[in-house]
Design a protein around this motif. Structure first.
Motif, PDB file in Angstrom:
ATOM      1  N   ALA A 128       1.569  -2.568  -8.781  1.00  0.00           N
ATOM      2  CA  ALA A 128       0.525  -3.392  -8.008  1.00  0.00           C
ATOM      3  C   ALA A 128      -0.558  -2.190  -7.622  1.00  0.00           C
ATOM      4  CB  ALA A 128       1.401  -3.693  -6.826  1.00  0.00           C
ATOM      5  N   ASP A 129      -1.476  -2.925  -7.087  1.00  0.00           N
ATOM      6  CA  ASP A 129      -2.396  -2.046  -6.751  1.00  0.00           C
ATOM      7  C   ASP A 129      -2.393  -1.106  -5.466  1.00  0.00           C
ATOM      8  OD1 ASP A 129      -4.378  -3.263  -8.559  1.00  0.00           O
ATOM      9  OD2 ASP A 129      -5.156  -4.710  -7.159  1.00  0.00           O
ATOM     10  N   SER A 130      -1.086  -1.383  -4.682  1.00  0.00           N
ATOM     11  CA  SER A 130      -0.923  -0.429  -3.710  1.00  0.00           C
ATOM     12  C   SER A 130       0.739  -0.358  -3.616  1.00  0.00           C
ATOM     13  CB  SER A 130      -1.545  -1.086  -2.311  1.00  0.00           C
ATOM     14  OG  SER A 130      -0.865  -2.270  -1.776  1.00  0.00           O
ATOM     15  N   GLN A 131       1.216   0.516  -2.855  1.00  0.00           N
ATOM     16  CA  GLN A 131       2.410   0.621  -2.666  1.00  0.00           C
ATOM     17  C   GLN A 131       3.107  -0.494  -1.546  1.00  0.00           C
ATOM     18  OE1 GLN A 131       3.680   4.366  -0.950  1.00  0.00           O
ATOM     19  NE2 GLN A 131       2.938   5.631  -2.543  1.00  0.00           N
ATOM     20  N   THR A 132       2.242  -1.054  -0.650  1.00  0.00           N
ATOM     21  CA  THR A 132       2.642  -2.275  -0.042  1.00  0.00           C
ATOM     22  C   THR A 132       2.653  -3.397  -0.518  1.00  0.00           C
ATOM     23  OG1 THR A 132       1.322  -1.389   2.053  1.00  0.00           O
ATOM     24  CG2 THR A 132       1.875  -3.478   2.163  1.00  0.00           C
ATOM     25  N   ALA A 133       1.848  -3.723  -1.519  1.00  0.00           N
ATOM     26  CA  ALA A 133       1.976  -5.058  -2.313  1.00  0.00           C
ATOM     27  C   ALA A 133       3.273  -4.809  -3.488  1.00  0.00           C
ATOM     28  CB  ALA A 133       0.905  -5.079  -3.257  1.00  0.00           C
ATOM     29  N   ALA A 134       3.388  -3.849  -3.843  1.00  0.00           N
ATOM     30  CA  ALA A 134       4.444  -3.480  -4.722  1.00  0.00           C
ATOM     31  C   ALA A 134       5.843  -3.686  -3.948  1.00  0.00           C
ATOM     32  CB  ALA A 134       4.743  -1.915  -5.515  1.00  0.00           C
ATOM     33  N   PHE A 135       5.990  -3.047  -2.929  1.00  0.00           N
ATOM     34  CA  PHE A 135       7.249  -3.002  -2.044  1.00  0.00           C
ATOM     35  C   PHE A 135       7.341  -4.463  -1.464  1.00  0.00           C
ATOM     36  CE2 PHE A 135       9.216  -3.327   2.221  1.00  0.00           C
ATOM     37  CZ  PHE A 135      10.494  -2.613   1.675  1.00  0.00           C
TER      38      PHE A 135
ATOM     39  N   VAL B 239       8.342   5.185  -7.209  1.00  0.00           N
ATOM     40  CA  VAL B 239       7.150   4.818  -7.358  1.00  0.00           C
ATOM     41  C   VAL B 239       6.345   5.999  -8.111  1.00  0.00           C
ATOM     42  CG1 VAL B 239       4.839   4.555  -6.022  1.00  0.00           C
ATOM     43  CG2 VAL B 239       7.036   3.887  -4.849  1.00  0.00           C
ATOM     44  N   SER B 240       5.264   5.554  -9.182  1.00  0.00           N
ATOM     45  CA  SER B 240       4.445   6.351  -9.737  1.00  0.00           C
ATOM     46  C   SER B 240       2.774   5.821  -9.631  1.00  0.00           C
ATOM     47  CB  SER B 240       4.684   6.153 -11.322  1.00  0.00           C
ATOM     48  OG  SER B 240       3.783   6.864 -12.137  1.00  0.00           O
ATOM     49  N   GLY B 241       2.112   6.711  -9.362  1.00  0.00           N
ATOM     50  CA  GLY B 241       0.765   6.191  -8.855  1.00  0.00           C
ATOM     51  C   GLY B 241      -0.286   6.181  -9.927  1.00  0.00           C
ATOM     52  N   GLU B 242       0.113   6.481 -11.275  1.00  0.00           N
ATOM     53  CA  GLU B 242      -0.954   6.862 -12.475  1.00  0.00           C
ATOM     54  C   GLU B 242      -1.584   5.538 -12.779  1.00  0.00           C
ATOM     55  OE1 GLU B 242       1.351   8.179 -15.746  1.00  0.00           O
ATOM     56  OE2 GLU B 242       2.175  10.030 -14.456  1.00  0.00           O
ATOM     57  N   ASP B 243      -0.993   4.355 -12.710  1.00  0.00           N
ATOM     58  CA  ASP B 243      -1.834   3.351 -13.066  1.00  0.00           C
ATOM     59  C   ASP B 243      -1.407   2.249 -11.938  1.00  0.00           C
ATOM     60  OD1 ASP B 243      -2.927   3.871 -15.783  1.00  0.00           O
ATOM     61  OD2 ASP B 243      -0.911   3.886 -16.267  1.00  0.00           O
ATOM     62  N   GLY B 244      -2.022   2.524 -10.695  1.00  0.00           N
ATOM     63  CA  GLY B 244      -1.861   1.692  -9.473  1.00  0.00           C
ATOM     64  C   GLY B 244      -0.316   1.997  -9.145  1.00  0.00           C
ATOM     65  N   SER B 245       0.529   1.598  -8.425  1.00  0.00           N
ATOM     66  CA  SER B 245       1.761   1.858  -7.921  1.00  0.00           C
ATOM     67  C   SER B 245       2.939   1.201  -8.583  1.00  0.00           C
ATOM     68  CB  SER B 245       1.580   1.447  -6.148  1.00  0.00           C
ATOM     69  OG  SER B 245       0.900   2.350  -5.574  1.00  0.00           O
ATOM     70  N   ARG B 246       3.372   2.099  -9.445  1.00  0.00           N
ATOM     71  CA  ARG B 246       4.592   1.504  -9.986  1.00  0.00           C
ATOM     72  C   ARG B 246       6.099   1.822  -9.164  1.00  0.00           C
ATOM     73  NH1 ARG B 246       7.410   4.636 -14.825  1.00  0.00           N
ATOM     74  NH2 ARG B 246       8.182   5.596 -13.047  1.00  0.00           N
TER      75      ARG B 246
END
Length: 208
Positions: free
Chosen positions: A59-66, A106-113
């Motif tokens: 996702a675009d952010s950790q909050t959205a991914a979570f 989490v990986s931040g290379e292409d958004g927040s995985r």
């Protein structure tokens, strides 16, 4: 004055003891991804982790991914099954930390995985299928991971410092790496700093 100070110290001590007891309960009640220690290099453990199932999204952010992944374990899946969260939290070593007790990577290379680790009772066949197209189930094979443990708040600077120490130790011992470093946290947001269990880790070649 002395009596008031003594009472105040007693109250503070009681609060700390209360937080400590709550932290112990949280750790006992939360399933942790299992592992076997296969070797030690001073303060570094070499651990063998079994095959596990994870649920992943980007996702675009950790909050959205979570939020997506939490909805999945809360019942937004094909079986409408609620799934228990496990520990630790896992994220890329250079990223910002996340305040939660969950199996997350989490990986931040292409958004927040971000990844949640599912309880051991699930395999790739029995795990409930996500209903959200951007959420995916994956299986991670058995792996060997080098781990260095530390306490206090896992700030980015502290994680970077601990990661550098971990990599220096592995380099000195000629242990070949098999992945990128990441962070693992085991505690809820309210855990007192000196009670926190934090770890930096990296997958290594499984020659142990």
């Amino acid at each position: 004055m002395v009596r008031k100070r003594t009472i105040a110290l007693g109250v503070v001590g009681g609060v700390i003891a209360g937080f400590g007891a709550a932290n112990i309960y949280q750790r006992v009640a939360t399933e942790t991804v299992p592992y076997t220690v296969v070797a030690r290099l001073d303060d570094v453990e070499l651990r063998r982790y079994p095959k596990v199932v994870i649920v992943e999204t980007t996702a675009d952010s950790q909050t959205a991914a979570f939020r997506r992944l939490f909805q999945y374990i809360a019942g937004a899946n094909a079986d409408t099954t609620e799934i228990e969260m496990t520990a630790p939290v896992e994220l890329s070593a250079g990223g910002a930390t996340i305040s939660m007790t969950a199996p997350v990577e989490v990986s931040g290379e292409d958004g927040s995985r971000m990844r949640f680790y599912l309880p051991a009772e699930y395999d790739i066949e029995s795990a409930p299928r996500p209903t959200e197209d951007s959420v995916e189930l994956l299986e991670i094979s058995e792996r060997t991971v080098a781990v260095r443990r530390f306490s206090w708040r896992p700030t980015e600077a502290r994680i970077d410092s601990e990661t550098e120490a971990l990599l220096d130790k592995l380099d000195a011992a000629n242990v070949p790496l098999a992945g990128e470093p990441f962070f693992m946290g085991y505690d809820a947001p309210w855990t007192l700093p000196f009670l926190r269990r934090n770890e930096v880790a990296v997958e290594v070649e499984s020659s142990f």
